[in-house]
Design a protein around this motif. Structure first.
Motif, short mmCIF file in Angstrom:
data_model
loop_
_atom_site.label_atom_id
_atom_site.label_comp_id
_atom_site.label_asym_id
_atom_site.label_seq_id
_atom_site.Cartn_x
_atom_site.Cartn_y
_atom_site.Cartn_z
N ASN A 24 0.84 -1.20 0.00
CA ASN A 24 0.00 0.00 0.00
C ASN A 24 0.87 1.25 0.00
OD1 ASN A 24 -2.74 -1.36 0.55
ND2 ASN A 24 -1.45 -2.13 2.22
N THR A 25 0.33 2.36 -0.53
CA THR A 25 1.10 3.59 -0.60
C THR A 25 1.36 4.17 0.79
OG1 THR A 25 0.06 4.04 -2.73
CG2 THR A 25 1.22 5.86 -1.67
N ARG A 26 0.37 4.12 1.68
CA ARG A 26 0.47 4.67 3.02
C ARG A 26 0.20 3.60 4.06
NH1 ARG A 26 0.12 10.32 3.40
NH2 ARG A 26 0.92 11.23 1.47
N GLY A 27 0.33 4.01 5.34
CA GLY A 27 -0.06 3.15 6.45
C GLY A 27 -1.48 3.47 6.89
N VAL A 28 -1.80 3.13 8.11
CA VAL A 28 -3.13 3.41 8.65
C VAL A 28 -3.28 4.91 8.87
CG1 VAL A 28 -4.68 3.03 10.62
CG2 VAL A 28 -3.30 1.14 9.71
N GLY A 29 -4.44 5.47 8.51
CA GLY A 29 -4.66 6.90 8.63
C GLY A 29 -5.81 7.24 9.56
N SER A 30 -5.72 8.43 10.19
CA SER A 30 -6.78 8.91 11.08
C SER A 30 -6.92 10.42 10.87
CB SER A 30 -6.43 8.60 12.54
OG SER A 30 -7.38 9.17 13.40
N PHE A 31 -8.14 10.88 10.59
CA PHE A 31 -8.41 12.28 10.31
C PHE A 31 -9.62 12.75 11.11
CE2 PHE A 31 -6.03 10.81 6.71
CZ PHE A 31 -5.30 11.90 6.25
N SER A 32 -9.69 14.06 11.33
CA SER A 32 -10.87 14.75 11.88
C SER A 32 -11.34 14.13 13.20
CB SER A 32 -12.01 14.72 10.85
OG SER A 32 -11.63 15.36 9.66
N SER A 33 -10.43 14.12 14.18
CA SER A 33 -10.75 13.71 15.55
C SER A 33 -11.17 12.26 15.68
CB SER A 33 -11.86 14.60 16.14
OG SER A 33 -11.49 15.96 16.11
N SER A 34 -10.66 11.41 14.81
CA SER A 34 -10.95 9.98 14.91
C SER A 34 -9.84 9.29 15.71
CB SER A 34 -11.06 9.35 13.51
OG SER A 34 -12.21 9.81 12.87
N ASP A 35 -10.19 8.13 16.27
CA ASP A 35 -9.24 7.36 17.07
C ASP A 35 -9.05 5.98 16.45
OD1 ASP A 35 -8.88 9.32 19.08
OD2 ASP A 35 -10.75 8.70 20.02
N VAL A 36 -7.79 5.56 16.41
CA VAL A 36 -7.45 4.21 15.97
C VAL A 36 -6.71 3.52 17.10
CG1 VAL A 36 -6.13 2.83 14.32
CG2 VAL A 36 -7.32 4.90 13.54
N HIS A 37 -7.19 2.34 17.47
CA HIS A 37 -6.58 1.56 18.56
C HIS A 37 -6.14 0.21 18.00
CE1 HIS A 37 -8.43 4.45 21.31
NE2 HIS A 37 -9.56 4.27 20.64
N TRP A 38 -4.98 -0.23 18.47
CA TRP A 38 -4.51 -1.58 18.13
C TRP A 38 -4.70 -2.49 19.33
CZ3 TRP A 38 -2.74 2.67 15.74
CH2 TRP A 38 -2.51 2.61 14.36
N SER A 39 -5.47 -3.53 19.18
CA SER A 39 -5.67 -4.47 20.28
C SER A 39 -4.69 -5.63 20.14
CB SER A 39 -7.10 -5.01 20.29
OG SER A 39 -7.36 -5.79 19.14
N ARG A 40 -4.35 -6.22 21.26
CA ARG A 40 -3.40 -7.33 21.24
C ARG A 40 -4.13 -8.65 21.04
NH1 ARG A 40 0.78 -5.81 26.19
NH2 ARG A 40 1.51 -3.83 25.31
#
Length: 394
Positions: free
Chosen positions: A378-394
């Protein structure tokens, strides 16, 4: 308390009568069979644990152990319901289980010891009432199963060959296409409890349209050449299995669009292959499970969970999407797990920074939880915009 095996089984089946009565009432309110299916599943799992585990492991069962054992059984019931395809909304299903568990505690700790003074000494056995309770449970389940069998919708067979559409289904039925059955011009579903199986659809404004209907199943259908959506769902809940949708180079077509049914039971899309078009699978204001699908060559996004949707996106394969592979947007909540997203391309026709080739992107106050996804080329990695949250769970 030290239960005998018979005592465990009879003490298990006594509260099942209460759970069954509650399930019958809930089934009438919901106009669905899932409460009875869930009650049967709860009873089967409970009896199996009594025979195979509890009777062998727990010579003495203290009262406090009821809570952790109840949590274990709840987890097993939820897992089994999901594996068996019981389309039960989570909150009412948990409430039904909790009511049955609470009834079991009241009966086991208060009612039965008072009604039968030797209850504890007899290891939970109910004496002469035990076989009667077991017979009542079997009779009630048999009656429910017989009623369900008698109320099955009629089966309509669609002969091989090309049939002129749009074909409108406005009553409960199961439409089964013979090999080579094709509807040209679309299928419109406007009734509850409809199943469409083994039918190919060519053309139409929407290939298959489901409008204001509940408990619709689309199984092994194929759609090609639709002007807008391959499968178009509004104010309905559906289960779509093993479908094939080819939108070709149509820049406005969407593979599957499920919208505006957040207050209805969850919808599921599983095992579908979707090629081309604007978006592969998109949900607006719904609860949905998107599992084991293959999305190829979309022009906007591969999978979109948006407009305050709640979505589980699991084990999908999204390849060669333009701009964004998997999208969680507009105050949605997404669980994105075990997906493979590969070769997401940047959209060079726009300066929009969110279209830069993200495999997964969260936008505008959304929350995405990621677990064990695989990204390739992919060209980029994971993205987050406009006050969004991304969480990685184990």
């Amino acid at each position: 308390m030290s239960y005998t095996l018979r005592g465990r089984l009879e003490s298990r089946l006594a509260p099942v009568l209460f759970t069954l009565a509650l399930a019958v009432a809930l089934a009438a309110v919901e106009r669905a069979w899932w409460p009875l299916q869930l009650a049967a599943l709860m009873a089967v799992i409970g009896v199996a644990l009594d025979v195979l585990v509890y009777d062998r492991v727990l010579e003495y069962q203290p009262g406090w152990l009821a809570l952790p054992l109840g949590v274990l059984e709840l987890g097993l019931v939820i897992l089994a319901a999901r594996l068996l395809g019981i389309n039960a909304p989570l909150a009412p299903a948990v409430a039904l289980f909790a009511a049955g568990w609470l009834a079991a505690q009241v009966l086991g700790h208060a009612v039965l010891p008072l009604a039968r003074l030797t209850y504890a000494q007899d290891g939970g056995e109910l004496g002469r009432a035990g076989p009667a309770v077991a017979a009542a449970v079997v009779a009630l389940f048999a009656g429910a199963a017989g009623t369900a069998y008698a109320m099955r919708p009629p089966v309509v067979h669609l002969a091989a060959g090309v049939h002129k559409g749009p074909l409108v289904i406005d009553r409960r039925e199961t439409l089964v296409g013979e090999q080579g059955a094709v509807v040209r011009g679309g299928i419109i579903v406007r009734a509850d409890d409809v199943t469409v199986r083994n039918v190919a659809v060519v053309g139409g404004e929407n290939g298959i349209e489901v409008d204001e209907a509940r408990d619709v199943v689309l199984d092994r259908v194929s759609v090609s050449g639709a002007q807008l959506d391959g499968i178009h769902v509004r104010r309905s809940n559906v289960e779509i299995r093993d479908c094939t949708i080819d939108s070709g180079a149509n820049p406005w077509a969407q593979g599957i669009d499920i919208s505006f049914s957040y207050d209805l039971p969850p919808s599921m899309v599983k095992g579908c292959t979707i090629t081309g078009g604007r978006e592969g699978i998109v949900t607006h204001s719904v609860q949905a499970m998107l599992v084991d699908n293959r999305i190829r060559g979309t022009q906007l996004r591969g999978i979109s969970v948006t407009e305050m949707s709640m979505g589980m996106v699991e084990r999908n394969d999204v390849h060669d999407a333009l701009g964004i592979g998997i999208y969680c947007g507009d105050r949605s909540m997404c669980e994105i797990e075990h997906n493979v997203v590969s070769h997401t391309r940047p959209d060079r026709s726009t300066t929009d920074p969110t279209r830069a080739g993200y495999p997964i992107l969260a936008w505008w106050d959304s929350e995405a939880t990621l677990h064990k996804n695989v990204f390739v080329g992919n060209t980029r990695g994971v993205g987050s915009f406009s006050s969004s949250d991304v969480h990685w769970s184990r």
